[in-house]
Design an enzyme around this catalytic site. Structure first.
Site, PDB file in Angstrom:
ATOM      1  N   ARG A 260       0.833  -1.195   0.000  1.00 56.68           N
ATOM      2  CA  ARG A 260       0.000   0.000   0.000  1.00 56.68           C
ATOM      3  C   ARG A 260       0.869   1.247   0.000  1.00 56.68           C
ATOM      4  NH1 ARG A 260      -4.854  -1.885   4.171  1.00 56.68           N
ATOM      5  NH2 ARG A 260      -5.263  -3.838   3.050  1.00 56.68           N
ATOM      6  N   ARG A 275       2.546   0.617  10.439  1.00 53.93           N
ATOM      7  CA  ARG A 275       2.111   1.081   9.120  1.00 53.93           C
ATOM      8  C   ARG A 275       3.269   0.988   8.133  1.00 53.93           C
ATOM      9  NH1 ARG A 275      -2.414   3.752   8.034  1.00 53.93           N
ATOM     10  NH2 ARG A 275      -2.726   4.148  10.241  1.00 53.93           N
ATOM     11  N   GLU A 347      -6.317  -1.444  15.208  1.00 58.98           N
ATOM     12  CA  GLU A 347      -6.918  -2.351  14.226  1.00 58.98           C
ATOM     13  C   GLU A 347      -5.949  -3.453  13.815  1.00 58.98           C
ATOM     14  OE1 GLU A 347      -8.168  -0.378  10.635  1.00 58.98           O
ATOM     15  OE2 GLU A 347      -8.401  -2.275   9.563  1.00 58.98           O
ATOM     16  N   SER A 350     -10.286  -6.494   9.720  1.00 55.21           N
ATOM     17  CA  SER A 350     -11.524  -5.875   9.282  1.00 55.21           C
ATOM     18  C   SER A 350     -12.331  -6.978   8.631  1.00 55.21           C
ATOM     19  CB  SER A 350     -11.187  -4.816   8.226  1.00 55.21           C
ATOM     20  OG  SER A 350     -11.754  -3.596   8.528  1.00 55.21           O
ATOM     21  N   ARG A 389       1.079  -6.712  12.325  1.00 53.61           N
ATOM     22  CA  ARG A 389       0.515  -6.113  13.537  1.00 53.61           C
ATOM     23  C   ARG A 389       0.373  -7.150  14.651  1.00 53.61           C
ATOM     24  NH1 ARG A 389      -3.685  -1.323  11.542  1.00 53.61           N
ATOM     25  NH2 ARG A 389      -2.072  -0.165  10.418  1.00 53.61           N
TER      26      ARG A 389
END
Length: 427
Positions: A260, A275, A347, A350, A389
């Site tokens: 990303r 991130r 997070e 999802s 994560r």
RNA sequence: GGAGGGAUGGGAGAGUGGUUGAAUCCGGCGGUCUUGAAAACCGUUAUACGUAAGUAUCGGGGGUUCGAAUCCCCCUCCCUCUUCCA
């Protein structure tokens, strides 16, 4: 893509969705174009009918030679008209489609209305938060001491937001992916696949990343994109196909790196491993019967949280509100894992029900057993889990006073017996 | 990378300018026969838009023509041979 019939018949509903999602699309323009399109089709169909009749007459030789020439000339004019009309129609249809592709999915009635991520309600919490009798360290500091995550060298090899993963952390990532895949394939009934990591634009349009979110993607020089999530290839496996109803539900899982660009998140999470431009993730995708997708979403959530429970990591589940939910989702749960150094949940997964939104874009349908029209499947996806994560959560939650890291019980076999990550000693 | 071949309905596979939305076979569905099944036989079997008449669709786009699955051009994808390679 939403069904254009919804827009025609109930534009207020779409307007409300856009408002709740804090986004805007010129719906009136689409409706105007749609009406224009209808008129053109109607007129064009009539001309085509006339042309086909004329051609039939000419072909059968039922016209006398004198009239024939007149008829041919007249029909030629019709042909010209059709040609310009058809190209106008195509342009119009393209424009309508392009605009339709920018309308987000309708929301499920259970999706809470909110103004920002502040309004995401918490559903429940699991696990006891760790209590430390020493100053809690940030995972980046722990990893630096242990010499297992090397950010500067990640930058040297690639760019900022890339990290070199070394030694016990590399083994831990490998252990986590294997552990997660084993649970999903052996206990949850998912089929494991290894998809291409470069994906074409049709697939990305199918799942909704394109055309609106191109700036979030890495594009290669020959027009392919590095996948931002395995949701893209997994959901698109059956693109442009008609499945048998008995084949549903389809359960797919894959471990892939995800890429990303993180455009627009400058300055966020610059320290550490939260991130990154590249991260590992185990993804779950389901293609289901439209009547079953919401119960399948609950199962999907369980499939994901089970991983955290087995790893004994404290987490909570929240429902994303209308302002925070993703473009393609009608309903979405986020799972957040406890991050001690930040004293909050972050997070880690999802889980979304995209209903028929992606299926319509990607044209994934099934033939009902009782016959009748083909219908769109419902597509669901969930991370289970974001591996990077998870590493962060293990480092922070399982840190000891001496800076070593306790390996969760279930991972020890996957770590070839290693129970602790300790300082390396170089002789 | 070089040379050539191909893309037709759920699948296989005909079809080189005029009721061809498309032969035939397989598969699917319904029926006859049978105690039941198989076999055999008969029928049926694409999608979208439109209230309908109808229109569109033979990889995608453009062109020729009164008329294109069929002729011409471009693009994409696939295959074979050759070269290279983990």
């Amino acid at each position: 893509m939403i069904d254009i019939k919804i827009l025609r018949n109930d534009p207020e509903q779409v307007t409300a969705t856009l408002k709740n999602r804090k986004t805007d699309v010129d719906l009136q323009k689409i409706l105007d174009l749609d009406n224009e399109r209808k008129e053109i089709i109607f007129r064009l169909d009539q001309i085509k009918q006339q042309r086909n009749e004329n051609s039939g007459k000419i072909g059968k030789g039922k016209v006398d030679p004198l009239e024939k020439q007149t008829l041919i000339e007249e029909t030629r004019r019709l042909g010209d008209e059709i040609k310009t009309g058809d190209s106008k129609l195509r342009d119009l249809t393209d424009e309508i489609n392009n605009r339709m592709l920018t309308i987000p999915n309708s929301l499920h009635e259970s999706t809470p209305i909110g103004q920002s991520e502040e309004d995401n309600p918490e559903n429940y919490r699991w696990g006891k938060l760790p209590v430390f009798d020493f100053p809690v360290k940030h995972h980046a500091d722990l990893a630096e001491q242990l010499d297992i995550l090397d950010a500067p060298r990640g930058v040297k090899l690639a760019h900022s937001r890339f990290t070199l993963v070394k030694g016990a952390a590399a083994r831990l990532e490998r252990a986590l992916m294997n552990f997660m895949l084993d649970i999903h394939t052996e206990n949850h009934g998912f089929e494991e696949v290894i998809p291409p990591l470069l994906i074409n634009s049709q697939c990305l349009t199918g799942t909704g990343q394109l055309p609106k979110f191109e700036e979030d993607l890495f594009k290669t020089t020959d027009g392919l994109y590095l996948l931002p999530t395995a949701e893209v290839p997994l959901t698109n496996i059956y693109r442009e196909e008609i499945l048998k109803e008995d084949a549903l539900p389809v359960y797919l899982t894959a471990h892939t790196p995800c890429f990303r660009s993180e455009a627009g998140s400058y300055g966020k999470d610059t320290k550490g491993y939260i991130r990154q431009h590249q991260f590992n993730k185990v993804e779950l995708v389901k293609l289901t019967h439209p009547d079953k997708s919401y119960e399948e979403l609950e199962l999907l959530l369980k499939n994901a949280t089970e991983i955290l429970e087995r790893l004994e990591l404290p987490y909570r589940v929240i429902s994303l509100c209308s302002a925070d939910i993703g473009f393609s989702a009608a309903k979405c749960y986020d799972i957040e894992v406890w991050v001690p150094s930040e004293d909050r949940y972050r997070e880690i997964s999802s889980c979304s029900n995209c209903t028929d939104f992606q299926a319509r874009r990607a044209n994934i349908r099934f033939k009902p057993n009782e016959g009748g029209k083909t219908r769109y499947v419902h597509t669901l996806n969930g991370s289970a889990l974001a591996v990077g994560r998870t590493v962060v959560a293990i480092l922070e939650n399982n840190q000891m006073s001496d800076g070593s890291i306790k390996i969760p019980e279930v991972l020890i076999p996957y770590m070839r017996g290693l129970t602790k990550i300790e300082m390396r000693t170089y002789d």
